[in-house]
Design a protein around this motif. Structure first.
Motif, PDB file in Angstrom:
ATOM      1  N   ASP A 105       0.824  -1.215   0.000  1.00  0.00           N
ATOM      2  CA  ASP A 105       0.000   0.000   0.000  1.00  0.00           C
ATOM      3  C   ASP A 105       0.857   1.263   0.000  1.00  0.00           C
ATOM      4  O   ASP A 105       0.399   2.349   0.331  1.00  0.00           O
ATOM      5  CB  ASP A 105      -0.931   0.012   1.223  1.00  0.00           C
ATOM      6  N   THR A 106       2.117   1.125  -0.379  1.00  0.00           N
ATOM      7  CA  THR A 106       3.012   2.293  -0.437  1.00  0.00           C
ATOM      8  C   THR A 106       3.501   2.483  -1.873  1.00  0.00           C
ATOM      9  O   THR A 106       3.414   1.564  -2.690  1.00  0.00           O
ATOM     10  CB  THR A 106       4.243   2.097   0.467  1.00  0.00           C
ATOM     11  N   ILE A 107       4.045   3.662  -2.149  1.00  0.00           N
ATOM     12  CA  ILE A 107       4.588   3.910  -3.498  1.00  0.00           C
ATOM     13  C   ILE A 107       5.755   2.960  -3.744  1.00  0.00           C
ATOM     14  O   ILE A 107       5.889   2.357  -4.795  1.00  0.00           O
ATOM     15  CB  ILE A 107       5.059   5.371  -3.647  1.00  0.00           C
ATOM     16  N   LYS A 108       6.573   2.826  -2.712  1.00  0.00           N
ATOM     17  CA  LYS A 108       7.767   1.985  -2.893  1.00  0.00           C
ATOM     18  C   LYS A 108       7.398   0.515  -3.090  1.00  0.00           C
ATOM     19  O   LYS A 108       8.208  -0.280  -3.570  1.00  0.00           O
ATOM     20  CB  LYS A 108       8.717   2.157  -1.700  1.00  0.00           C
ATOM     21  N   GLY A 109       6.168   0.159  -2.736  1.00  0.00           N
ATOM     22  CA  GLY A 109       5.709  -1.215  -2.946  1.00  0.00           C
ATOM     23  C   GLY A 109       5.625  -1.593  -4.412  1.00  0.00           C
ATOM     24  O   GLY A 109       5.540  -2.777  -4.743  1.00  0.00           O
ATOM     25  N   ASN A 110       5.669  -0.601  -5.313  1.00  0.00           N
ATOM     26  CA  ASN A 110       5.598  -0.888  -6.745  1.00  0.00           C
ATOM     27  C   ASN A 110       7.007  -1.164  -7.284  1.00  0.00           C
ATOM     28  O   ASN A 110       7.774  -0.255  -7.586  1.00  0.00           O
ATOM     29  CB  ASN A 110       4.951   0.296  -7.481  1.00  0.00           C
ATOM     30  N   TYR A 111       7.323  -2.439  -7.408  1.00  0.00           N
ATOM     31  CA  TYR A 111       8.650  -2.905  -7.845  1.00  0.00           C
ATOM     32  C   TYR A 111       9.044  -2.312  -9.203  1.00  0.00           C
ATOM     33  O   TYR A 111      10.170  -1.860  -9.403  1.00  0.00           O
ATOM     34  CB  TYR A 111       8.602  -4.428  -7.906  1.00  0.00           C
ATOM     35  N   PHE A 112       8.085  -2.317 -10.139  1.00  0.00           N
ATOM     36  CA  PHE A 112       8.416  -1.905 -11.519  1.00  0.00           C
ATOM     37  C   PHE A 112       8.657  -0.402 -11.636  1.00  0.00           C
ATOM     38  O   PHE A 112       9.509   0.041 -12.391  1.00  0.00           O
ATOM     39  CB  PHE A 112       7.285  -2.317 -12.475  1.00  0.00           C
ATOM     40  N   TRP A 113       7.883   0.360 -10.900  1.00  0.00           N
ATOM     41  CA  TRP A 113       8.067   1.824 -10.902  1.00  0.00           C
ATOM     42  C   TRP A 113       9.500   2.175 -10.509  1.00  0.00           C
ATOM     43  O   TRP A 113      10.140   3.054 -11.070  1.00  0.00           O
ATOM     44  CB  TRP A 113       7.058   2.438  -9.928  1.00  0.00           C
ATOM     45  N   ARG A 114      10.021   1.431  -9.542  1.00  0.00           N
ATOM     46  CA  ARG A 114      11.397   1.664  -9.083  1.00  0.00           C
ATOM     47  C   ARG A 114      12.411   1.073 -10.071  1.00  0.00           C
ATOM     48  O   ARG A 114      13.427   1.689 -10.367  1.00  0.00           O
ATOM     49  CB  ARG A 114      11.573   1.040  -7.686  1.00  0.00           C
ATOM     50  N   LEU A 115      12.096  -0.121 -10.563  1.00  0.00           N
ATOM     51  CA  LEU A 115      13.049  -0.825 -11.430  1.00  0.00           C
ATOM     52  C   LEU A 115      13.377  -0.023 -12.697  1.00  0.00           C
ATOM     53  O   LEU A 115      14.487  -0.073 -13.197  1.00  0.00           O
ATOM     54  CB  LEU A 115      12.482  -2.199 -11.814  1.00  0.00           C
TER      55      LEU A 115
END
Lengths: 499, 82
Positions: free
Chosen positions: A236-246
């Motif tokens: 439920d966090t922004i950082k929880g999105n693996y691909f957005w960061r990758l």
């Protein structure tokens, strides 16, 4: 007030999560460049490599300065023979010498805000950590911090921010402007390059940072292992999105920020897996943009306030494995800068520096506002973690000089177009090290003139003499004469001369 | 590409300069403090370089310690770009 600020942060987080995904267009359907199955298979298939193969991999890496294949890298990672590891360590040092020579770039971190909407289990800045005292520096406070840092002699900073509407891209851009505006000691003290460690951004946001003069944009994936990633970064966090960061470095390069820094947080998952992932990331960036990572970072988990995850991690990396990690990354991605921070204590830094480290920090304070306000102590409640080495810059420089390393404050590359494919070519052909050496000599001389203690000046001048003898054999007579002229002009008071 | 000048055109100009003057030049997109490499010489000699703005976004880097020669090259490049 508190309830209102939580609501604002929540809305902000939701709006970011709902936006255009920012990664699908770079992907091959559902596939990413981190092929977990392939990585595990490659590690398995390259078990028990023969010494002859290892030696051949090492020789080729030193010769070509190209990235290793995953197979060859896996073979290095699977070496069991400790004598062979000694050869790998030596080769890693040789790779660094051929690409960057004996210079170590020095910088300082500047933590600007510890508000964060994320909830990463290992981080003291996580939103649910109630013992952390939250603070965002005002621009005046930033300037005062920078006065201290520039007054020590620092020329390069890495700024750091939690992910929060209070530290969005506009705040980050304002902090960069504020930092560059500070001049102390009649202009001799100034920050010439600001690297940024922040949350992933959109292309449009990265263009704002490019326009205000960002140095390197640094985002660590923390772990490339998806299951572990989702366990330590709540969904439920922004950082929880693996691909957005990758894919954030794809966006950075698209935005024209052509110095990008990647990294992992060691202690979250198997370090061998992370090495092959960092290599995969480097190969992907080179293939897609012609530019690999400017730097790779590899912080190990450190104790942090009210953060029991750190003590309980099953994947803590021992000192011996830390050395192996560094040596293999050095050989696997020969052209990249490698950053060792003051998280590590002096005895570890001494052991791993010869394995290919190119950048390290001294005089570091990581509390919000600590340079100005609490100079002599660490305070867990305002820090992301605790440092292992708190030596001052002057002592650090002297320590390095006594071991034969010349500290460089060079910031020339991104100010004269030695970026992108040009810098890649210079690094791979071993020519960049000559620029590194020349600019290290010039910026080291500036430091000795303006900031060094008497003892450091003595040790530093001896080192400079040795460096000048070495450089005479490396460059043309004309270049050497120019170097001597520049040194003389520095003694006469000119600053910021570079090749 | 900056202001309608393709990178291949810039590559051509860099080659002409190398032939005519025997020195390396490269072009950069200039955004604030950052000069991002666009085209031209990739292998540099360790010499000082002189920087010029060709327009508000396009920078020229001339690799020489001779400032007069650098000015001459700058004028030459400006004519080629027009």
């Amino acid at each position: 007030m508190w309830v209102e600020s939580v609501r604002v942060a929540k809305n902000w987080m939701e709006s970011r999560l709902k936006g255009e995904d920012g990664y699908s267009k770079y992907m091959d359907g559902e596939k990413t460049f981190i092929d977990e199955e392939k990585i595990f298979k490659t590690l398995k298939e390259n078990r028990d490599p023969k010494p002859a193969r290892i030696r051949s991999i090492i020789d080729e890496a030193i010769e070509s300065k190209e990235c290793l294949s995953l197979e060859d890298c896996a073979a290095l990672l699977n070496v069991k023979n400790e004598e062979l590891w000694k050869e790998i360590f030596q080769a890693a040092g040789e790779v660094k010498k051929q690409v960057y020579d004996n210079r170590i770039v020095t910088f300082a971190p500047l933590y600007c805000s510890n508000y964060c909407v994320n909830n990463c289990l290992y981080c003291a800045f996580r939103r649910e950590n109630s013992v952390e005292i939250r603070r965002r520096l005002t621009l005046d406070e930033i300037r005062r911090e920078v006065e201290v840092l520039a007054g020590m002699g620092h020329k390069r900073l890495i700024t750091s921010y939690g992910e929060h509407p209070l530290s969005d891209v506009n705040y980050i851009a304002d902090t960069l402007r504020a930092i560059y505006s500070v001049k102390v000691k009649g202009g001799r003290g100034e920050i010439r390059r600001v690297n940024v460690n922040a949350a992933p951004m959109t292309v449009e946001e990265l263009e704002i940072l490019r326009d205000v003069g960002i140095g390197t944009f640094q985002v660590f994936q923390e772990t490339y292992h998806r299951k572990t990633y989702s366990e330590v970064h709540p969904p439920d966090t922004i950082k929880g999105n693996y691909f957005w960061r990758l894919y954030c470095m794809h966006r950075a390069l698209e935005a024209g920020v052509d110095d990008v820094g990647i990294g992992v947080l060691l202690g979250l998952f198997d370090w061998r897996f992370e090495v092959l992932s960092l290599l995969s990331h480097s190969i992907e960036l080179e293939e897609k943009f012609g530019v690999g990572p400017h730097t790779i970072s590899f912080p190990r988990l450190r104790p942090a306030a009210n953060t029991p995850f750190v003590q309980n991690s099953a994947y803590k990396v021992s000192d011996e494995d830390f050395m192996k990690f560094i040596a293999v990354v050095r050989i696997a991605v020969p052209y990249t800068g490698m950053i060792l921070t003051a998280r590590e204590p002096e005895h570890i830094r001494r052991r791993v520096l010869p394995l290919g480290i190119t950048q390290t920090d001294f005089g570091s304070k990581i509390g919000i506002g600590s340079y100005r306000e609490s100079y002599n102590k660490q305070e867990a409640k305002i820090q992301q973690f605790l440092l292992g080495d708190t030596r001052e810059l002057d002592e650090g420089i002297r320590w390095l000089a006594e071991m034969g390393y010349i500290v460089s404050f060079c910031t020339a590359g991104y100010r004269c177009g030695r970026t992108g494919v040009k810098i890649m070519k210079l690094l791979k052909t071993g020519r960049e090290k000559i620029f590194c050496k020349l600019n290290a000599i010039l910026t080291f001389k500036e430091y000795l003139e303006d900031f060094a203690s008497e003892e450091t000046k003595r040790v530093g001048e001896e080192l400079l003499e040795k460096e000048l003898k070495e450089v005479k054999d490396l460059v043309s007579e004309r270049t050497y004469e120019k170097l001597i002229e520049y040194l003389s002009r520095i003694e006469d008071g000119e600053r910021d001369l570079y090749f | 590409m900056v202001k309608g000048i393709s990178t291949s055109k810039l590559e051509e100009i860099a080659k002409v300069i190398a032939e005519e003057f025997g020195i390396s030049v490269w072009f950069a997109e200039v955004v604030g403090r950052r000069w991002s490499y666009l085209a031209g010489s990739v292998i540099s000699e360790p010499l000082p370089s002189v920087r010029f703005m060709l327009d508000e976004k396009l920078g020229l880097v001339v690799e020489t310690d001779d400032e007069k020669l650098a000015e001459t090259v700058f004028d030459y490049v400006r004519k080629l770009i027009r």
